[in-house]
Design an enzyme around this catalytic site. Sequence first.
Site, PDB file in Angstrom:
ATOM      1  N   THR A 262     -49.288 -28.308  25.693  1.00 38.20           N
ATOM      2  CA  THR A 262     -48.759 -27.337  24.735  1.00 38.20           C
ATOM      3  C   THR A 262     -48.001 -28.057  23.632  1.00 38.20           C
ATOM      4  O   THR A 262     -47.440 -29.140  23.839  1.00 38.20           O
ATOM      5  CB  THR A 262     -47.745 -26.373  25.379  1.00 38.20           C
ATOM      6  OG1 THR A 262     -46.614 -27.115  25.831  1.00 38.20           O
ATOM      7  CG2 THR A 262     -48.347 -25.575  26.489  1.00 38.20           C
ATOM      8  N   ASP A 263     -47.965 -27.445  22.455  1.00 40.06           N
ATOM      9  CA  ASP A 263     -46.869 -27.799  21.568  1.00 40.06           C
ATOM     10  C   ASP A 263     -45.609 -27.249  22.225  1.00 40.06           C
ATOM     11  O   ASP A 263     -45.659 -26.338  23.057  1.00 40.06           O
ATOM     12  CB  ASP A 263     -47.080 -27.206  20.176  1.00 40.06           C
ATOM     13  CG  ASP A 263     -46.332 -27.995  19.100  1.00 40.06           C
ATOM     14  OD1 ASP A 263     -45.380 -28.711  19.447  1.00 40.06           O
ATOM     15  OD2 ASP A 263     -46.703 -27.894  17.926  1.00 40.06           O
ATOM     16  N   TRP A 264     -44.475 -27.818  21.871  1.00 39.50           N
ATOM     17  CA  TRP A 264     -43.233 -27.524  22.588  1.00 39.50           C
ATOM     18  C   TRP A 264     -42.831 -26.064  22.377  1.00 39.50           C
ATOM     19  O   TRP A 264     -42.507 -25.632  21.274  1.00 39.50           O
ATOM     20  CB  TRP A 264     -42.131 -28.471  22.120  1.00 39.50           C
ATOM     21  CG  TRP A 264     -42.076 -29.764  22.871  1.00 39.50           C
ATOM     22  CD1 TRP A 264     -40.957 -30.314  23.436  1.00 39.50           C
ATOM     23  CD2 TRP A 264     -43.140 -30.686  23.163  1.00 39.50           C
ATOM     24  NE1 TRP A 264     -41.261 -31.513  24.067  1.00 39.50           N
ATOM     25  CE2 TRP A 264     -42.590 -31.764  23.914  1.00 39.50           C
ATOM     26  CE3 TRP A 264     -44.491 -30.710  22.889  1.00 39.50           C
ATOM     27  CZ2 TRP A 264     -43.356 -32.840  24.361  1.00 39.50           C
ATOM     28  CZ3 TRP A 264     -45.259 -31.785  23.335  1.00 39.50           C
ATOM     29  CH2 TRP A 264     -44.687 -32.817  24.057  1.00 39.50           C
ATOM     30  N   GLY A 265     -42.879 -25.303  23.468  1.00 37.54           N
ATOM     31  CA  GLY A 265     -42.603 -23.878  23.378  1.00 37.54           C
ATOM     32  C   GLY A 265     -43.838 -23.049  23.110  1.00 37.54           C
ATOM     33  O   GLY A 265     -43.737 -21.871  22.789  1.00 37.54           O
ATOM     34  N   GLY A 266     -45.026 -23.636  23.263  1.00 34.99           N
ATOM     35  CA  GLY A 266     -46.254 -22.943  22.910  1.00 34.99           C
ATOM     36  C   GLY A 266     -46.858 -22.099  24.011  1.00 34.99           C
ATOM     37  O   GLY A 266     -47.844 -21.401  23.781  1.00 34.99           O
TER      38      GLY A 266
END
Length: 745
Positions: A262-266
């Site tokens: 994931t992108d961070w928080g995705g």
Amino acid sequence: MKKRLIISLLSLCPAAFISAQTPVYLDDSQPIESRVQDALSRMTLEEKVKLCYAQSKFSSHGVPRLGIPEIWMSDGPHGVRAEINWNDWGYAKWTNDSITAFPALTCLAATWNPEMSAKYGKAIGEEARYREKDVLLGPGVNIYRTPLNGRNFEYMGEDPYLAGALSVPYIQEVQKNGVAVSVKHYALNNQEKWRGHIDVQLSDRALHEIYLPAFKAAVQQGGAWTVMGAYNKIRGQHACHNELILQKILKNDWKFDGVVVTDWGGAHDTREAALNGLDIEMGTYTNGLTTESAFTYDAYYLANPYLKMLKDGEVPLSTIDDKASRILRLIFRTAMNREKPYGALTNDAHYAAAREIGNEGIVLLKNDPIRKKAAPLLPIDATKYNRILVVGDNAVRLLNQGGGSSELKVKDMVSPLDGMREAYGDKVSYTKGYAAGRPFYGRAEAIRKAVIDSLRTEAVKMAKEADLVILFGGLNKNHGQDCEASDRLEYGLPFGQDELIEGILGVNKNMVLVLLSGNAVEMPWVGQVPAILQGWYLGSMGGRSLADVLSGEVNPSGKLPFSFPAKLTDCGAHAFDALSYPGDSIKQVYKEDVLVGYRWHDTKKIPALFPFGYGLSYTTFAYGKPSISAQTMRADGTVSVSVAVRNTGNRAGKEVVQLYVSDVKCSVLRPAKELKHFQKISLAPGEEQTVSFTLTPEDLKFYDDKAATWVAEPGDFEVLIGASSADIKGKVGFELIDKVISAKE
């Protein structure tokens, strides 16, 4: 046989009782796939799940009981980011994590040179390896759809073929160091405004023809070991657990054997993450930049909630075996790769690579004489000028700072002013000219404007006395400019730079404008400024690269990787209503469809201010008439196209020969032309070289969204050879005489 002896300790892993009585051996002499299956067979369900989520801001779990280490990641893609604290976004303030800032990827794309891409990947990969990183989060290959996208500077332009061709050597060279790339942001992260939730709607043709090919090249040709999901939604599902792009396209159709991060928080949903192809979840409950989470890592979607669903039979166990296998494969390729080199910290070779990439990426946009029969201002002849005035905040600003996750802690940084002083010594004086900063309100804003007026007045006064003025302007990496998590607020230059340019021109026509940015800008003064250079964000050696080109030590050879529209509404994304850009805050529709960038300008006959592929030189080139090896192409055949190019000037130089294909008559709307091949050549004065390209049926296809396959329809095609998308030097035609259909993706 090489073996690693691991003593199992019940105190560390009570769940491992089955192997506690005897030592555990992991045979690291076997092929990776055998090792993956061996390790998987020894792991508990809890250990498998633990692989799938973060244990800190930039690392994920290993399997200590089996001697399998964690994965360490670092932001990229222009340099290895400084160390971040274990559990917050503060910098750790180490003294040994300073690195080389390489030019931004827009600059790499502007080189149009795969050799530069390989040098870039080799050098940044060595620094990542030395810093003991297993995954470098880059490169970015999202398509340049709008010049307002704050993150365009991290990407490689508007054309999918160019972006793909330049991503492949970068990826291959990084991974030779035993460091995985993470190609991002997959997919359609083409704006930062509302990036966390905007739901992108587009046709299958636009998806497959424009927005996916660079990712496909990165995976299938580059062999990327990880892919990072985007924040946005695509057709109702978040990209980080999107069934269409992750399961169907990436893993099934493209046969990707790596890891989706994931992108961070995705991540947003456990079931979707479990079923739709997500492998490692990072940064959940944060916004990827600043917000801290009150939740523990075990509360992540792919942590305890996923474990519970597996135990309750709500999702199949095959999902965790697939995820764990991919993550183990990544660990064996990186952290447990015994053949990887040692890497190298910032050194002279890396600085040389950064400088060379910058030299080849700088684009000369304009170089006119200020009066008839006079020589152009560039290159700067030091014997003609005794008083050179350097103006601009960007002449001294540390442009490695800001921008979000691409912010870098450098060992050395040569500013544009430093570079000019190294080249021209005490002939150079400096004044700021404008002040960069956010607008305020009330009296504070009035004071800020007064300061800007004062700086402009001083610059104009000094310019009147100068022999030559060099203004380093453009954008910077503050919020609302070229920066993650925000789009630009305007197409024009900020901080009163338009007024500054006009003020200087009013007292001194000998002005060179150097734009440092990752985006196109509006240029109401373009007809008055005699010399304009697009300088990008050039990193540690940026000042020297700029001085090399301005002085003529290096002949500029960069070409634009995206179009510069004259006004914002000339761009396809902005030619419709707000639903096309930026959307209605919930949904967005890509109404220009496949006509992105030069495809829009050329097809709609809306000339760009500076077109895709454009860039001037201090020498001149003449193109011969292109020739073709055959007048017909069959479904299983090829044709060759050749053209002679001669350096007709008095300087050695490099030229990018570009090949576009036009489908003369088609049953669907196709762009007027599409880039299919290019080659950068170096020629001495008077030297001629024949450049050859091989066209295959693949170069002729469009995506048939009804049949869900790629098709080239029989009929007439034209090959166009050009120095840019708008500067076509010659054409040659041929006929496709068989229907060409590929296997479904």
